[in-house]
Design an enzyme around this catalytic site. Structure first.
Site, PDB file in Angstrom:
ATOM      1  N   TYR A 153     -52.083  61.731  90.269  1.00 48.55           N
ATOM      2  CA  TYR A 153     -51.202  62.065  89.156  1.00 48.55           C
ATOM      3  C   TYR A 153     -50.653  60.898  88.340  1.00 48.55           C
ATOM      4  CZ  TYR A 153     -51.542  66.760  90.937  1.00 48.55           C
ATOM      5  OH  TYR A 153     -52.036  67.979  91.325  1.00 48.55           O
TER       6      TYR A 153
ATOM      7  N   PHE B 121     -43.241  72.573  97.380  1.00 46.08           N
ATOM      8  CA  PHE B 121     -43.369  73.792  96.576  1.00 46.08           C
ATOM      9  C   PHE B 121     -44.739  73.842  95.931  1.00 46.08           C
ATOM     10  CE2 PHE B 121     -41.026  70.474  94.276  1.00 46.08           C
ATOM     11  CZ  PHE B 121     -41.879  70.216  93.222  1.00 46.08           C
TER      12      PHE B 121
HETATM   13  C1  LIG Z   1     -49.184  69.577  92.659  1.00 47.53           C
HETATM   14  C2  LIG Z   1     -50.355  69.992  93.500  1.00 47.53           C
HETATM   15  O1  LIG Z   1     -50.679  71.137  93.573  1.00 47.53           O
HETATM   16  S1  LIG Z   1     -51.203  68.799  94.371  1.00 47.53           S
HETATM   17  C3  LIG Z   1     -52.749  69.537  94.823  1.00 47.53           C
HETATM   18  C4  LIG Z   1     -53.950  68.961  94.088  1.00 47.53           C
HETATM   19  N1  LIG Z   1     -55.141  69.691  94.543  1.00 47.53           N
HETATM   20  C5  LIG Z   1     -55.957  69.268  95.542  1.00 47.53           C
HETATM   21  O2  LIG Z   1     -55.808  68.194  96.112  1.00 47.53           O
HETATM   22  C6  LIG Z   1     -57.054  70.224  95.945  1.00 47.53           C
HETATM   23  C7  LIG Z   1     -58.417  69.533  96.079  1.00 47.53           C
HETATM   24  N2  LIG Z   1     -58.840  68.813  94.874  1.00 47.53           N
HETATM   25  C8  LIG Z   1     -59.089  69.453  93.708  1.00 47.53           C
HETATM   26  O3  LIG Z   1     -58.940  70.647  93.557  1.00 47.53           O
HETATM   27  C9  LIG Z   1     -59.604  68.604  92.546  1.00 47.53           C
HETATM   28  O4  LIG Z   1     -60.412  67.568  93.054  1.00 47.53           O
HETATM   29  C10 LIG Z   1     -58.462  67.964  91.712  1.00 47.53           C
HETATM   30  C11 LIG Z   1     -57.555  69.070  91.159  1.00 47.53           C
HETATM   31  C12 LIG Z   1     -57.610  67.012  92.536  1.00 47.53           C
HETATM   32  C13 LIG Z   1     -59.075  67.157  90.561  1.00 47.53           C
HETATM   33  O5  LIG Z   1     -59.693  68.030  89.651  1.00 47.53           O
HETATM   34  P1  LIG Z   1     -60.903  67.530  88.692  1.00 47.53           P
HETATM   35  O6  LIG Z   1     -61.137  68.638  87.725  1.00 47.53           O
HETATM   36  O7  LIG Z   1     -62.004  67.057  89.526  1.00 47.53           O
HETATM   37  O8  LIG Z   1     -60.229  66.293  87.954  1.00 47.53           O
HETATM   38  P2  LIG Z   1     -60.796  65.617  86.605  1.00 47.53           P
HETATM   39  O9  LIG Z   1     -62.281  65.811  86.517  1.00 47.53           O
HETATM   40  O10 LIG Z   1     -59.995  66.070  85.432  1.00 47.53           O
HETATM   41  O11 LIG Z   1     -60.476  64.104  86.926  1.00 47.53           O
HETATM   42  C14 LIG Z   1     -59.646  63.305  86.146  1.00 47.53           C
HETATM   43  C15 LIG Z   1     -59.666  61.907  86.694  1.00 47.53           C
HETATM   44  O12 LIG Z   1     -58.985  61.876  87.958  1.00 47.53           O
HETATM   45  C16 LIG Z   1     -59.848  61.377  88.980  1.00 47.53           C
HETATM   46  N3  LIG Z   1     -59.556  62.160  90.187  1.00 47.53           N
HETATM   47  C17 LIG Z   1     -59.341  63.500  90.248  1.00 47.53           C
HETATM   48  N4  LIG Z   1     -59.070  63.849  91.500  1.00 47.53           N
HETATM   49  C18 LIG Z   1     -59.107  62.741  92.246  1.00 47.53           C
HETATM   50  C19 LIG Z   1     -58.906  62.485  93.621  1.00 47.53           C
HETATM   51  N5  LIG Z   1     -58.635  63.480  94.486  1.00 47.53           N
HETATM   52  N6  LIG Z   1     -58.999  61.218  94.053  1.00 47.53           N
HETATM   53  C20 LIG Z   1     -59.296  60.219  93.179  1.00 47.53           C
HETATM   54  N7  LIG Z   1     -59.480  60.410  91.853  1.00 47.53           N
HETATM   55  C21 LIG Z   1     -59.402  61.659  91.405  1.00 47.53           C
HETATM   56  C22 LIG Z   1     -61.246  61.633  88.468  1.00 47.53           C
HETATM   57  O13 LIG Z   1     -62.177  60.773  89.049  1.00 47.53           O
HETATM   58  C23 LIG Z   1     -61.077  61.376  86.995  1.00 47.53           C
HETATM   59  O14 LIG Z   1     -61.043  59.985  86.764  1.00 47.53           O
HETATM   60  P3  LIG Z   1     -61.587  59.336  85.385  1.00 47.53           P
HETATM   61  O15 LIG Z   1     -60.730  59.926  84.298  1.00 47.53           O
HETATM   62  O16 LIG Z   1     -61.400  57.890  85.588  1.00 47.53           O
HETATM   63  O17 LIG Z   1     -63.028  59.784  85.288  1.00 47.53           O
END
Ligand SMILES: CC(=O)SCCNC(=O)CCNC(=O)[C@H](O)C(C)(C)COP(=O)(O)OP(=O)(O)OC[C@H]1O[C@@H](n2cnc3c(N)ncnc32)[C@H](O)[C@@H]1OP(=O)(O)O
Length: 413
Positions: free
Chosen positions: A127, A413
């Site tokens: 984030y 949450f």
């Molecule tokens: C507040 C909450 O609810 S916290 C819970 C977050 N959810 C989870 O952890 C569940 C498992 N993970 C996921 O569902 C997904 O991997 C998410 C939501 C974390 C990321 O979604 P994506 O659609 O893949 O992210 P997106 O493609 O927009 O990535 C944006 C950037 O963040 C980076 N990024 C996204 N997730 C991660 C991660 N877990 N670790 C490292 N980098 C990440 C991407 O590499 C990308 O980087 P760039 O802009 O340099 O290319």
């Protein structure tokens, strides 16, 4: 990044899509899916704040927010509690999260009510790119209760402890929580639906432990504190049980002492586990050997400033302050620029754009990190994040932003 899915449209969910969103989140988190129709999760779901991507009739991504109040230094403010973020494994790294975060922050800002958003991160790395700053750390400890002795000065305080089921105690818990939460930075309000959620204790989630119990402490004037806890039996050449503490809420030091005295003395247990103590946890000052708490620092709340002048004037400051910040914000450019923050001794503050020379230079995520008064601007400067242009301004601003008690967080949450 794989090929972006620009063809997918972002929209808000409907109430009937709660199960589809839950199913998606279970897949994203790698958890077993449990239908919760009409359950406590459904009770707090806010479909009109749930941003989803659907591919055909399948929901493939979600980012939600809860409408809640948050205690910040000197005030209680509306804050978007960001939650339920997930993207299906086969749709990851195609920019869906980025699009949801951009839209969500824009919505929060333009809603004009919530100056900040906050969240718990499954991984800290996700984030910061969206301008969130680490605002409240926490301590997690697993202590061997035989190592923990209260200092002699903590003689029994009197009062009375009683145990009750969560159901029977609910009204008392809610009344005390409501009294205390407005004094504790980082705590959120709890509606009835939130109490359903917080007290939910499905047998399948107990991992072999008992149901949760409420432990209530009553002093001369009635209820002063409570703990929610459970225990788990274990034997290995003798008793090795564990006490798992969910939350401890105390309006007086006597209540805090007596609740913990009990929790560190449950027969047939050895370990005491508490995962969200504050960074200024009082127990560190109550026991003969603080080291034996074996406390570890972990992350808690991440804060994103959505509307900079609204956020900086919504909270109070520890000392009067006049400072000019130069702020960078790539995602919400309205926050970028040079701002004069004036905080008066009576707690009021103004924040206006200015042409005056900046005293401090920072990113919006630094102000998010400092917002709850737990992360010092001076520490962010030592990390090379905040830059001081006017000698003395950093110390003055740092002290004014700090909260007397460390911010803490009571629930994910
Ligand atoms: C507040 C909450 O609810 S916290 C819970 C977050 N959810 C989870 O952890 C569940 C498992 N993970 C996921 O569902 C997904 O991997 C998410 C939501 C974390 C990321 O979604 P994506 O659609 O893949 O992210 P997106 O493609 O927009 O990535 C944006 C950037 O963040 C980076 N990024 C996204 N997730 C991660 C991660 N877990 N670790 C490292 N980098 C990440 C991407 O590499 C990308 O980087 P760039 O802009 O340099 O290319």
């Amino acid at each position: 990044m794989m090929t972006p899915r620009d063809d997918l449209q972002l929209r808000t969910a409907t109430a009937s899509e709660y199960e589809a969103v839950s199913h998606l989140l279970a897949r994203a988190f790698g958890e077993p899916y449990e239908p919760d129709e009409g359950g406590p999760g459904a009770g707090i779901f806010e479909p009109d704040r749930s941003l989803v991507f659907a591919d055909g009739d399948r929901i493939v991504a979600n980012a939600g927010a809860f409408t809640r109040e948050l205690t910040v230094p000197g005030a209680v403010i509306p804050a978007a509690h960001v939650t339920m973020v997930g993207v299906l494994p086969t749709y990851r790294r195609r920019g869906l999260l980025s699009r949801m975060m951009h839209r969500q922050l824009r919505d929060v800002r333009e809603g004009g009510v919530e100056p900040i958003a906050l969240l718990w991160a499954s991984e800290g790395t996700i984030y910061q790119r969206f301008g969130y700053g680490h605002a409240a750390q926490r301590l997690a400890f697993v202590a061997d209760r035989r190592d923990i002795t209260l200092l002699p000065r903590f003689a029994t305080a009197g009062g009375r402890l009683r145990e009750a089921s969560l159901e029977d105690a609910r009204k008392d818990l809610a009344a005390l929580y409501e009294r205390v939460r407005v004094t504790r930075v980082g705590w959120s309000d709890r509606t009835e639906a939130w109490w359903d959620y917080v007290l939910n204790d499905k047998p399948a989630h107990r991992g072999g432990a008992t149901a949760r119990h409420a432990l209530l402490y009553e002093g001369a004037d009635g209820l002063e504190g409570y703990a929610i806890w459970r225990s788990k039996e274990e034997w290995d050449h003798g008793p090795q049980g564990e006490v798992a503490v969910r939350e401890v809420v105390a309006a007086t030091p006597a209540a805090y002492t007596e609740l913990w005295r009990f929790l560190f003395s449950v027969d047939l247990t050895r370990k005491v586990n508490f995962w969200c103590a504050a960074m200024d946890e009082p127990l560190l000052h109550m026991v003969t050997e603080p080291r034996r708490l074996r406390a570890q620092v972990a992350d808690g709340l991440w804060v994103r400033i959505a509307d900079l002048p609204a956020a900086l004037t919504a909270r109070a400051y520890s000392t009067p302050l006049s400072v000019v910040f130069e702020v960078d914000d790539k995602l919400l450019p309205e926050n970028a620029g040079t701002w004069r923050l004036d905080a008066a001794a009576d707690g009021s503050a103004t924040c206006v754009p200015t042409d005056d020379a900046a005293d401090l230079v920072c990113d919006v995520s630094d102000l998010g990190a400092a917002y709850l008064g737990g992360t010092a601007l001076v520490a962010l400067a030592a990390a090379g994040r905040v830059r001081e242009l006017t000698p003395g301004a950093l110390d003055r601003a740092s002290v004014a932003f700090l909260s007397p008690r460390a911010p803490s967080a009571t629930e994910v949450f």
